[in-house]
Each structure stands twice: as C-alpha cells, then as structure tokens.
Design a protein around this motif. Structure first.
Motif, PDB file in Angstrom:
ATOM      1  N   LYS A 220       0.839  -1.189   0.000  1.00  0.00           N
ATOM      2  CA  LYS A 220       0.000   0.000   0.000  1.00  0.00           C
ATOM      3  C   LYS A 220       0.879   1.246   0.000  1.00  0.00           C
ATOM      4  O   LYS A 220       1.801   1.360   0.787  1.00  0.00           O
ATOM      5  CB  LYS A 220      -0.919  -0.002   1.217  1.00  0.00           C
ATOM      6  CG  LYS A 220      -1.968  -1.112   1.179  1.00  0.00           C
ATOM      7  CD  LYS A 220      -2.937  -1.008   2.344  1.00  0.00           C
ATOM      8  CE  LYS A 220      -4.009  -2.085   2.251  1.00  0.00           C
ATOM      9  NZ  LYS A 220      -5.016  -1.977   3.338  1.00  0.00           N
ATOM     10  N   ASP A 221       0.560   2.167  -0.890  1.00  0.00           N
ATOM     11  CA  ASP A 221       1.407   3.359  -1.030  1.00  0.00           C
ATOM     12  C   ASP A 221       0.610   4.654  -0.912  1.00  0.00           C
ATOM     13  O   ASP A 221       1.119   5.734  -1.210  1.00  0.00           O
ATOM     14  CB  ASP A 221       2.132   3.331  -2.379  1.00  0.00           C
ATOM     15  CG  ASP A 221       1.186   3.200  -3.564  1.00  0.00           C
ATOM     16  OD1 ASP A 221      -0.054   3.271  -3.364  1.00  0.00           O
ATOM     17  OD2 ASP A 221       1.675   3.017  -4.697  1.00  0.00           O
ATOM     18  N   GLY A 222      -0.660   4.561  -0.489  1.00  0.00           N
ATOM     19  CA  GLY A 222      -1.472   5.763  -0.341  1.00  0.00           C
ATOM     20  C   GLY A 222      -2.083   6.256  -1.633  1.00  0.00           C
ATOM     21  O   GLY A 222      -2.823   7.249  -1.622  1.00  0.00           O
ATOM     22  N   ILE A 223      -1.801   5.591  -2.729  1.00  0.00           N
ATOM     23  CA  ILE A 223      -2.392   5.969  -4.017  1.00  0.00           C
ATOM     24  C   ILE A 223      -3.505   4.977  -4.337  1.00  0.00           C
ATOM     25  O   ILE A 223      -3.249   3.775  -4.455  1.00  0.00           O
ATOM     26  CB  ILE A 223      -1.335   5.948  -5.141  1.00  0.00           C
ATOM     27  CG1 ILE A 223      -0.193   6.897  -4.821  1.00  0.00           C
ATOM     28  CG2 ILE A 223      -1.981   6.309  -6.480  1.00  0.00           C
ATOM     29  CD1 ILE A 223       0.947   6.802  -5.820  1.00  0.00           C
ATOM     30  N   PRO A 224      -4.740   5.426  -4.465  1.00  0.00           N
ATOM     31  CA  PRO A 224      -5.825   4.483  -4.784  1.00  0.00           C
ATOM     32  C   PRO A 224      -5.538   3.741  -6.086  1.00  0.00           C
ATOM     33  O   PRO A 224      -4.950   4.297  -7.020  1.00  0.00           O
ATOM     34  CB  PRO A 224      -7.051   5.380  -4.900  1.00  0.00           C
ATOM     35  CG  PRO A 224      -6.713   6.601  -4.106  1.00  0.00           C
ATOM     36  CD  PRO A 224      -5.235   6.796  -4.295  1.00  0.00           C
ATOM     37  N   ASP A 225      -5.957   2.507  -6.130  1.00  0.00           N
ATOM     38  CA  ASP A 225      -5.777   1.703  -7.336  1.00  0.00           C
ATOM     39  C   ASP A 225      -7.036   1.665  -8.193  1.00  0.00           C
ATOM     40  O   ASP A 225      -7.038   1.000  -9.232  1.00  0.00           O
ATOM     41  CB  ASP A 225      -5.369   0.284  -6.953  1.00  0.00           C
ATOM     42  CG  ASP A 225      -3.953   0.258  -6.404  1.00  0.00           C
ATOM     43  OD1 ASP A 225      -3.010   0.371  -7.194  1.00  0.00           O
ATOM     44  OD2 ASP A 225      -3.811   0.136  -5.174  1.00  0.00           O
ATOM     45  N   VAL A 226      -8.094   2.335  -7.774  1.00  0.00           N
ATOM     46  CA  VAL A 226      -9.295   2.451  -8.597  1.00  0.00           C
ATOM     47  C   VAL A 226      -9.373   3.875  -9.147  1.00  0.00           C
ATOM     48  O   VAL A 226      -8.842   4.817  -8.550  1.00  0.00           O
ATOM     49  CB  VAL A 226     -10.572   2.109  -7.805  1.00  0.00           C
ATOM     50  CG1 VAL A 226     -10.542   0.650  -7.373  1.00  0.00           C
ATOM     51  CG2 VAL A 226     -10.730   3.014  -6.590  1.00  0.00           C
ATOM     52  N   ASP A 227     -10.005   4.021 -10.274  1.00  0.00           N
ATOM     53  CA  ASP A 227     -10.078   5.293 -10.989  1.00  0.00           C
ATOM     54  C   ASP A 227     -10.607   6.406 -10.080  1.00  0.00           C
ATOM     55  O   ASP A 227     -11.633   6.248  -9.421  1.00  0.00           O
ATOM     56  CB  ASP A 227     -11.001   5.107 -12.201  1.00  0.00           C
ATOM     57  CG  ASP A 227     -11.056   6.327 -13.092  1.00  0.00           C
ATOM     58  OD1 ASP A 227     -10.236   7.241 -12.909  1.00  0.00           O
ATOM     59  OD2 ASP A 227     -11.931   6.348 -13.986  1.00  0.00           O
ATOM     60  N   GLN A 228      -9.907   7.542 -10.045  1.00  0.00           N
ATOM     61  CA  GLN A 228     -10.317   8.669  -9.212  1.00  0.00           C
ATOM     62  C   GLN A 228     -10.721   9.890 -10.049  1.00  0.00           C
ATOM     63  O   GLN A 228     -10.954  10.966  -9.500  1.00  0.00           O
ATOM     64  CB  GLN A 228      -9.172   9.071  -8.277  1.00  0.00           C
ATOM     65  CG  GLN A 228      -8.761   7.972  -7.305  1.00  0.00           C
ATOM     66  CD  GLN A 228      -9.863   7.631  -6.322  1.00  0.00           C
ATOM     67  OE1 GLN A 228     -10.381   8.512  -5.626  1.00  0.00           O
ATOM     68  NE2 GLN A 228     -10.253   6.370  -6.275  1.00  0.00           N
ATOM     69  N   ARG A 229     -10.866   9.723 -11.350  1.00  0.00           N
ATOM     70  CA  ARG A 229     -11.133  10.890 -12.193  1.00  0.00           C
ATOM     71  C   ARG A 229     -12.517  11.483 -11.929  1.00  0.00           C
ATOM     72  O   ARG A 229     -12.719  12.684 -12.119  1.00  0.00           O
ATOM     73  CB  ARG A 229     -11.007  10.508 -13.670  1.00  0.00           C
ATOM     74  CG  ARG A 229      -9.564  10.244 -14.115  1.00  0.00           C
ATOM     75  CD  ARG A 229      -9.510   9.751 -15.548  1.00  0.00           C
ATOM     76  NE  ARG A 229     -10.160   8.464 -15.719  1.00  0.00           N
ATOM     77  CZ  ARG A 229     -10.337   7.854 -16.890  1.00  0.00           C
ATOM     78  NH1 ARG A 229      -9.926   8.454 -18.006  1.00  0.00           N
ATOM     79  NH2 ARG A 229     -10.922   6.666 -16.952  1.00  0.00           N
ATOM     80  N   ARG A 230     -13.448  10.669 -11.480  1.00  0.00           N
ATOM     81  CA  ARG A 230     -14.794  11.167 -11.181  1.00  0.00           C
ATOM     82  C   ARG A 230     -15.091  11.188  -9.686  1.00  0.00           C
ATOM     83  O   ARG A 230     -16.101  11.734  -9.266  1.00  0.00           O
ATOM     84  CB  ARG A 230     -15.846  10.303 -11.885  1.00  0.00           C
ATOM     85  CG  ARG A 230     -15.783  10.318 -13.404  1.00  0.00           C
ATOM     86  CD  ARG A 230     -16.928   9.486 -13.974  1.00  0.00           C
ATOM     87  NE  ARG A 230     -16.951   9.479 -15.421  1.00  0.00           N
ATOM     88  CZ  ARG A 230     -16.335   8.595 -16.191  1.00  0.00           C
ATOM     89  NH1 ARG A 230     -15.604   7.628 -15.631  1.00  0.00           N
ATOM     90  NH2 ARG A 230     -16.432   8.654 -17.506  1.00  0.00           N
ATOM     91  N   ASN A 231     -14.260  10.571  -8.915  1.00  0.00           N
ATOM     92  CA  ASN A 231     -14.569  10.362  -7.505  1.00  0.00           C
ATOM     93  C   ASN A 231     -14.620  11.686  -6.745  1.00  0.00           C
ATOM     94  O   ASN A 231     -13.768  12.566  -6.927  1.00  0.00           O
ATOM     95  CB  ASN A 231     -13.523   9.454  -6.867  1.00  0.00           C
ATOM     96  CG  ASN A 231     -14.067   8.712  -5.659  1.00  0.00           C
ATOM     97  OD1 ASN A 231     -15.232   8.876  -5.293  1.00  0.00           O
ATOM     98  ND2 ASN A 231     -13.223   7.890  -5.055  1.00  0.00           N
ATOM     99  N   ARG A 232     -15.621  11.815  -5.876  1.00  0.00           N
ATOM    100  CA  ARG A 232     -15.769  13.015  -5.056  1.00  0.00           C
ATOM    101  C   ARG A 232     -16.703  12.694  -3.894  1.00  0.00           C
ATOM    102  O   ARG A 232     -17.447  11.718  -3.921  1.00  0.00           O
ATOM    103  CB  ARG A 232     -16.318  14.185  -5.875  1.00  0.00           C
ATOM    104  CG  ARG A 232     -17.733  13.988  -6.382  1.00  0.00           C
ATOM    105  CD  ARG A 232     -18.151  15.119  -7.324  1.00  0.00           C
ATOM    106  NE  ARG A 232     -19.559  15.040  -7.668  1.00  0.00           N
ATOM    107  CZ  ARG A 232     -20.052  14.287  -8.638  1.00  0.00           C
ATOM    108  NH1 ARG A 232     -19.238  13.528  -9.364  1.00  0.00           N
ATOM    109  NH2 ARG A 232     -21.354  14.292  -8.894  1.00  0.00           N
ATOM    110  N   HIS A 233     -16.648  13.546  -2.891  1.00  0.00           N
ATOM    111  CA  HIS A 233     -17.532  13.370  -1.744  1.00  0.00           C
ATOM    112  C   HIS A 233     -18.957  13.773  -2.134  1.00  0.00           C
ATOM    113  O   HIS A 233     -19.169  14.788  -2.795  1.00  0.00           O
ATOM    114  CB  HIS A 233     -17.060  14.220  -0.563  1.00  0.00           C
ATOM    115  CG  HIS A 233     -17.987  14.176   0.604  1.00  0.00           C
ATOM    116  ND1 HIS A 233     -18.068  13.092   1.452  1.00  0.00           N
ATOM    117  CD2 HIS A 233     -18.898  15.085   1.043  1.00  0.00           C
ATOM    118  CE1 HIS A 233     -18.987  13.328   2.370  1.00  0.00           C
ATOM    119  NE2 HIS A 233     -19.497  14.524   2.158  1.00  0.00           N
ATOM    120  N   LEU A 234     -19.921  12.976  -1.692  1.00  0.00           N
ATOM    121  CA  LEU A 234     -21.327  13.235  -1.999  1.00  0.00           C
ATOM    122  C   LEU A 234     -22.138  13.257  -0.719  1.00  0.00           C
ATOM    123  O   LEU A 234     -21.848  12.528   0.232  1.00  0.00           O
ATOM    124  CB  LEU A 234     -21.886  12.152  -2.926  1.00  0.00           C
ATOM    125  CG  LEU A 234     -21.225  11.976  -4.298  1.00  0.00           C
ATOM    126  CD1 LEU A 234     -21.813  10.769  -4.996  1.00  0.00           C
ATOM    127  CD2 LEU A 234     -21.408  13.227  -5.151  1.00  0.00           C
TER     128      LEU A 234
END
Length: 848
Positions: A220-234
């Motif tokens: 684990k390196d603190g970088i998410p391994d799933v796409d974050q281009r759309r991710n945001r708090h809702l």
C-alpha cells in the motif's frame, strides 16, 4: 371452476341473507376491449384501480404494482429499465434492441421503452392491467399482457383541483397536484404535476481502495488503485437509489361540434437522480471469502451515479360520431425520450484476495478463479434518443346493441440512437513473454467496449378487428384477428473495443512500466472511452447494415354465458407475439470470428376459463380465471456463451466467449388459477385481494448453454458447467414466476363527530420462492432465487368534513424484508436488485 359455478347458484340466496345496507361497490368502467365496458362484463382477466386505490396502496409508478395484481412481477434494472412479468412471460432486455413482453400504454398509446414506465402514475382516472396475450387489440410485444395507465381527463363547466404533500424517511419529499378548469361547457383544461426528492436508500462511501500483493512485491502506497477521475464526496441526496424527479401533464378537451371531440395531451417527465445499484447477496455470500462485513445496502463508489432522463409526449385523439351507433376515432402520438446515465457497476466490491493475484497465479484458488484484485467497472450511456411516432384509426360500435365491434389500422415507427460504453479498468492480463520489453505482459490492463448505434429503427404496421355478438340474452361470442408486419434495421452500427487488454487504450498518455499496469494517478482524460473514437479504442467490427422482417397473425376467440345480470362465465383462446431482433456483430472466438447475433419472435397461445360475479346485493365482486399457455420460441436475454476463445495470445485461451444477447431457447407450458375479490363484509369495512397459483415448466431446453459461475461451482464442489443435472433445463421453472402468491387488504371507516372520518388500512402480501434466472441454480452461495416472504403495509388516514382535506401516516414493508426482484453474477458474487426497505412518512392533501 366448480366453486365458481356453486357461487352462481348460491349467490341469490347469500344475497338475501346478507345484512341490509345501502352501501354497494362502485361500478368500474374499463377500456380493455377498446370500448368502454363494465369491468364485470368484460371477458378478460383484468384488474383495475382508481387513483384513490393507488394512493392507499402507495403505488406511484408501474414498478409499485408488484404484489397488488395476480401473477405480476416487476423487476428493476440498473439501466433505468423495468422488467414486467405476467404469468411468467417476461423480457429482461433493457437495451435499445429489446422490447417488453408486457405492453405499457398511456391512455391506449403504446410506450415502447421500459424507462417510460417510471413516468406515468399520477393524476390518473384508473390503471388497467390485462393478463394474458393481448395480440389482437394491442398488437406486438404484449404476449404477457398490458398495463394501461389512463390519466384523469378534463371535465366541462367545472373548476376544481387538489394538492398533496408527502414527507418520509430517507428525507423524502413529494408534492402532487391537479387543476381542472372547465373554461366553457365545451372546452376544458386539466393540468397535473408531481415532484419528488429523496436521499439514497444506501450507505455510500468513496472508494479509495489501495491494494497490496505480497508475492508481486506491491504494498500500500497511499495511491488508490481504482479510478479517481470522477470520484468526489457526496451528500446522501446524491447517493445511489435516490430520487430526484418531476413531471407535468396538460390535457385539453374540446367538444368542437355535436359529433366531434378533440383531446390533446402534452406530458413531460424528468429524472435527475443517481440511478439504481445492485448489491451483493449477503445471505448467499455468508461463510465464504466474499462474506459481507457491512449492511446489505452498502457500497464504496468511485463513479458517482448520474442520470438525465427526459420524456416528452405529445398525443392527439379525435373522436367523431358517424351515426348514433358508429364512432370513428383517430389517434396519433410522438414521444421523444433522451437519456444520459453513468453507473458504478462494482460498488466497491472487489474480487476476494484469496481468488485473485497480480502477476503469476500461485495458489490453486488463484489459478482456478483468475481474478485481478481490482474490479473497477462502469457503464455509461453517453447519449441516447428514442423517437416514436404512432398512428391509429378505429371504427367502433356505440350503444347497447347485440353486435359490438372495433376495427382499426395501426402504424408505429421508432428511431433509436445510442452511444453506450462498458469500461473495465483492470483485467487479469498477465503472462510471461521474454520477447517483450518487460519480459511479461503487464497485469490489470483496461478494457472498453463501445456500442455506437447511430440509427436503429423499429416499424410495425397492423390491421385488426374484433366482434362481440350476443346471440341470445344469455349467450355471446367474441372473434378477433390482427395481422402485423414488423421490421427492424441497424444502419451503420459499429462496436469499438480494446477487448481483453491493450496498451493502446492509454492513447499514448501512459506506458505501463511494471507488473501492475497502472494506478489511479496514471489515468487521464483522453484514454479509453473518453478518447475520440478510432483513437484509444478501435473499431472491432465493420459498420453493420442489417434488416429483419416478420409478419404475424394473432387472434382471439371466446364465448360468454350470462345466467343473469350479476354473473358471467367465459372461455377464450388468445395469441400474442413479441418481435425478434438483432444485436451487434460479435467476435465469437476472440480471434476474428465475426457473427451477427439475431433472434426470432416469440409466441404465446393462452386458453382461459373464467367467472365474474357480483354478489351480496352489490357488496361482493369475485373474479376467477383458470388458464393454460403454450409458450414457444421464448426469448431469453443474458450473458450468453457464444463461442470459445481461439486467440493463442489471450490468457483466456480455450475459455468460453460470452456476449450479452438474446436467443430463442425454449418451449414452455404455463397453467394457473387467479382469484380476485372485493367485498364490503359489513358496514364501513372493505376487504380485497387475490390468491394466485402459477405453474411454469420448460418443456424443451432448446440451445441453452450452461455457462453460469463455472469456476465458482468447481471451487464449492458443485456440478461443473455442462453437467447434465444442471445443463438440461427441461423441467425448470420460468423466472419471476412464484408458484403461489396472496395479497389481502382491509380498510375500515370510523365516523367521528363533526364529519371527520378515521380510516385504518392494512395490506399483507405473501409469495412463494421465485427463480431469477432460467437456469434455476440453487447451489450454495450461488443460487439465483428469492425465497418465500411476507410483507406488511399499513396506514392511518384522517379525512376532514366532506373529504376536503386529509392527513395520513403510512408505513410500507414494515417488516423490512430484503427482497430481490432481479438477479446477476460477477466477480464470484451473486449481486441483485432489491425492492425498497422499510419506508414510512406522512401525507397531507387538500381539495378545492
């Protein structure tokens, strides 16, 4: 039927002994025969509800009708579709290719897209649900039946209206209203509206998954391994399974002359919600590596849901009295439906670590399952538009003569366009090759398939007629026939794809440089599906130019016996059909074996015996229908095995090749019994409901190919794919067809001083086990079924003097049952669409 005959004989005696009361059941007029007839004199299995009845049962969309009508099931697809099933006859294809097996109509105007079922259920005069094939009068795509939603029409010379509000859990807020303006004695307008918002029925968090894999050296390196281009708090109002919709309808009615009446309708519906999401079946996953650690409706999301669905409807109906006994009616409509939608398919549930790997597969479980530890999948309808035009001309009888008839000509043309992307951002792609720069093929390469359909069309033309003739006062006959010419085309449709993993997907913006193809910070806009077509994702097929045509005759024959004005027995045979179609060109061997996937129409012939009676001096209505259906060339939609992988470079070489498709699989037989009742058992009480029996059996498995959860079945020690005990589906039940079901409703009026009235209401529904797939798989942890269950709804309503206002507290699914209405499977997990959990709230209303 012996019980029904006994009722006919005993009915007068029962009525004489009943407690005296002036209260009787209201008369219900229906248009199931395209003429206005009394419900109890209509020789069709039909249920009808007024707006008041819908409100009491909490029915606000076609989806909510499930559990209120014999042998009706409503499933929910994550693609905004509604799968309606009547007596086991269904369609599970929500795409632009598919057609429903149950016709959805608004005031008799056909609505071909399943998403439209969400839009219609407010300010209605009544809802009619016809069971059994309706091929003669309603034509194509009604082999299961029809749901006709009839808006309340304007009234001349009167001005009145109503407004209602609702507040409930999940922060639900709703307002509905209507206004009738009788401008003159010959012209009136009626406007109606509804708006609703509610938080998502889900516990939702951001998906920031950061994986580790010991034998590949990834920590684990603190970088998410799933796409974050759309991710945001809702906030909860934007979570999946929320509600954000509104609708408006305006109807104008003009008695232009003594003989001519015109009715024009404009309606508009907008859904701006997040869409629905499927959840892991926690009961099935219990005791496995996929066991749920949170609540059922929990998801981690990196692709927030967004839907922009709009439907504009324009309808015109002209009715002309040629004579006192003959009427002419012309109907035309135009519907324009547009939709954008994106959805997080995985919901943050990734393949179990024990079943997945990065790089070489080490353990037997990794070798068997072959999963990558990240499941990161989204589906996006970038744009879609469905434009439908219909024309219908009818000539029909008027009055009460012994001969009643309707004849007509019908035309439908639907133009469809869609761009639909299925994006899998990490797949198991690793294999060793010393000739490659890294000495191996990177693991977790992405995959996108794009369906770019610029112009698909559906056309249907038909001529039809039906005659009802009363030979004597007690005996009548019915004969009807329709001939249809149907056509579908695909002009220039192209499928694009990077398939099972390709560095070209990155479009030159990233080059994998380690065993792991990428992390989220390596992904940029301009890759995959967000790149221009022919760039990151290349054409996988040549443009498709195909056309399919069919012609089909359907009929209805029937006889009725009326022992007196209060009783009718009927017998009938009726047929229906659903048109065929085609999908895209598909590589059935993953190595250039291109094939157009097609399917043919399905057909149903149904025989019915029925009884309808009004007993107890008008206090008791009873309908009993026994039926038998022969269901042939049944269309079945799903993830089908279409070939074997013959690509020697693919890590999946030798495995089955799957494609989402429809084929004609089976012959089935269906029989059952439906009993509906509505009774005033004593003053101020009302008891209603139904009991239904349904037996479905597949008599010919056709070309069924068993490809369900093959590796998982081997892991759990269950029959392998192709095992005769599972692969032979002869004798299986049809999906969405519980053998027994029951609903009982009771309400009671308590009169209070000052003209007030208190009305408690309770509804109990029970149904038997129901399979969700034609395979009827029941293996542990992998079963595709919904067990038998009970549900309880209740309300308490206070009506003001003269019913000018009311306040009502309600609760639905009070036992908080988690019931499935649609099933699926992915990444080793059973995933389902679920009905709503416990909901409660307060309604307020005022009439003026």
């Amino acid at each position: 039927m012996a019980g029904a005959a006994l009722t006919v004989i005993a009915g007068p005696a029962i009525a004489q002994s009943a407690a005296s009361s002036e209260t009787v059941l209201e008369q219900i007029v229906v248009t199931a025969s395209k003429r206005e007839t009394n419900l109890m004199d209509t020789p069709v299995a039909i249920s009808a509800f007024s707006q008041e009845s819908l409100d009491r049962q909490g029915i606000q969309s076609a989806r909510d009708l499930a559990g209120t009508i014999p042998n009706l099931q409503l499933g929910t697809g994550s693609d905004s579709g509604t799968a309606a099933t009547i007596r086991g006859v269904t369609s599970t294809d929500f795409t632009e290719v598919g057609e429903g097996a149950v016709a959805i109509l608004q005031d008799g105007f056909y609505s071909p897209r399943p998403q439209g079922a969400l839009a219609l259920m407010y300010d209605v005069e009544r809802v009619e649900v016809l069971r059994g094939p309706q091929g003669t009068l309603f034509g194509m795509n009604s082999p299961g039946g029809a749901i006709n939603i009839i808006p309340a029409r304007p009234t001349f010379g009167e001005t009145f209206g109503s407004v209602e509000g609702l507040m409930g859990n999940y922060n639900k807020r709703q307002i509905r209203g209507s206004l009738n303006w009788g401008v003159t004695d010959t012209f009136a307008l009626r406007a109606a509206f509804m708006a609703e918002r509610a938080d998502g029925m889900i516990e939702q968090e951001m998906d920031l998954t950061d994986i580790e894999d010991a034998h590949s050296g990834i920590v684990k390196d603190g970088i998410p391994d799933v796409d974050q281009r759309r991710n945001r708090h809702l906030s909860p109002k934007d979570w999946y399974n929320n509600s954000d919709q509104w609708a408006f309808r305006l109807i104008g009615r003009w008695q232009a002359t003594e003989k001519l009446e015109l009715t024009g309708t404009f309606s508009y519906f907008s859904d701006q919600g997040a869409g629905d999401m499927n959840f892991v079946d926690c009961e099935q996953a219990a005791g496995t590596v996929n066991a749920c650690t949170r609540t059922l409706r929990y998801a981690k999301v990196n692709v927030p849901g967004k839907k922009d669905l709009t439907i504009a409807d324009y309808q015109l109906k002209a009715v002309y009295d040629l004579t006192d006994n003959i009427g002419l009616e012309y109907r035309t409509s135009y519907q324009d439906q547009k939709r954008y939608q994106i959805q997080d398919v995985d919901g943050g549930r990734h393949a179990a670590p024990e079943w997945s790997s990065i790089g070489e597969r080490i353990t037997p479980e990794e070798q068997l399952m072959g999963y990558y530890p990240i499941w990161d999948e989204s589906w996006e309808t970038k744009h879609s538009r469905y434009e439908t035009v219909t024309h219908e001309l009818q000539i029909k009888s008027r009055g009460d003569s012994r001969l009643q008839y309707v004849a007509g000509a019908y035309y439908l043309h639907e133009k469809k366009s869609i761009r639909y992307d299925m994006e899998m951002l990490a797949q198991k792609t690793y294999y060793e090759d010393p000739g490659l720069p890294l000495g191996f093929y990177p693991d977790g390469l992405p995959d996108t398939v794009i369906f770019d359909q610029n112009k698909r069309t559906t056309s249907s033309r038909a001529l039809y007629g039906q005659v009802d003739y009363r030979l004597t006062e007690q005996f009548g006959l019915t004969a009807g026939y329709r001939y249809s010419w149907d056509k579908k085309t695909d002009e220039g449709g192209v499928t694009y794809g990077s398939w099972w993993g390709n560095e070209a997907w990155y479009n030159g913006l990233w080059t994998p440089n380690s065993i792991r193809a990428h992390q989220s910070n390596n992904l940029k806009w301009g890759m995959g599906g967000s790149a221009p077509l022919n760039s990151g994702v290349l054409p996988a097929t040549a443009p498709n130019h195909s056309k399919m045509e069919w012609s089909q005759g359907t009929y209805r024959l029937g006889a009725q016996w009326f022992p007196n004005d209060d009783h009718m027995m009927f017998a009938s045979v009726a047929t229906g059909h659903k048109m065929g179609g085609m999908y895209e060109m598909t590589d059935t061997c993953a190595n250039g074996c291109m094939k157009l996937l097609t399917y043919q129409p399905e057909k149903v012939t149904t025989y019915e015996l029925g009884y309808k009676g009004t007993l107890l001096d008008g206090r008791f209505r009873l309908s009993v229908t026994a039926f038998f259906s022969d269901y042939s060339d049944m269309q079945n939609t799903g993830n089908k095995v279409v070939g074997v992988n013959e690509n020697p470079l693919s890590p999946n070489f030798g495995d089955p090749v799957y494609a989402w498709a429809t084929d004609n699989l089976t012959k089935s037989r269906i029989h059952g019994l439906e009993v509906e009742f509505d009774v005033i058992p004593w003053d101020d009480g009302r008891l209603s409901g139904y009991l239904a029996y349904l037996h479905t059996e597949i008599t010919d498995g056709g070309t069924y190919s068993d490809g369900y959860a093959c590796n998982e079945r081997e892991y759990f020690g269950q029959p392998h794919c192709g095992d005769p005990s599972v692969a032979n589906i002869k004798g299986n039940k049809l999906p969405f067809a519980p053998e027994w079901s029951l609903t009982v409703n009771y309400q009671h009026s308590i009169h209070l001083p000052g003209g007030f009235e208190l009305v408690p209401y309770v509804s109990v529904h029970w149904q038997d086990r129901m399979f969700l797939d034609i395979g009827n798989y029941t293996g542990a942890h992998l079963g595709q079924y919904q067990d038998a269950y009970w549900k309880l709804n209740a309300s308490l309503r206070l009506n003001g003097p003269e019913n000018l206002y009311f306040v009502e507290a309600f609760g639905e699914n009070l036992t908080d049952e988690d019931t499935k209405n649609f099933g699926g499977f992915n990444q080793g997990m059973v995933r389902n669409s679920y009905d709503a959990p416990l909901t409660w709230g307060v309604r307020l209303g005022y009439s003026f």
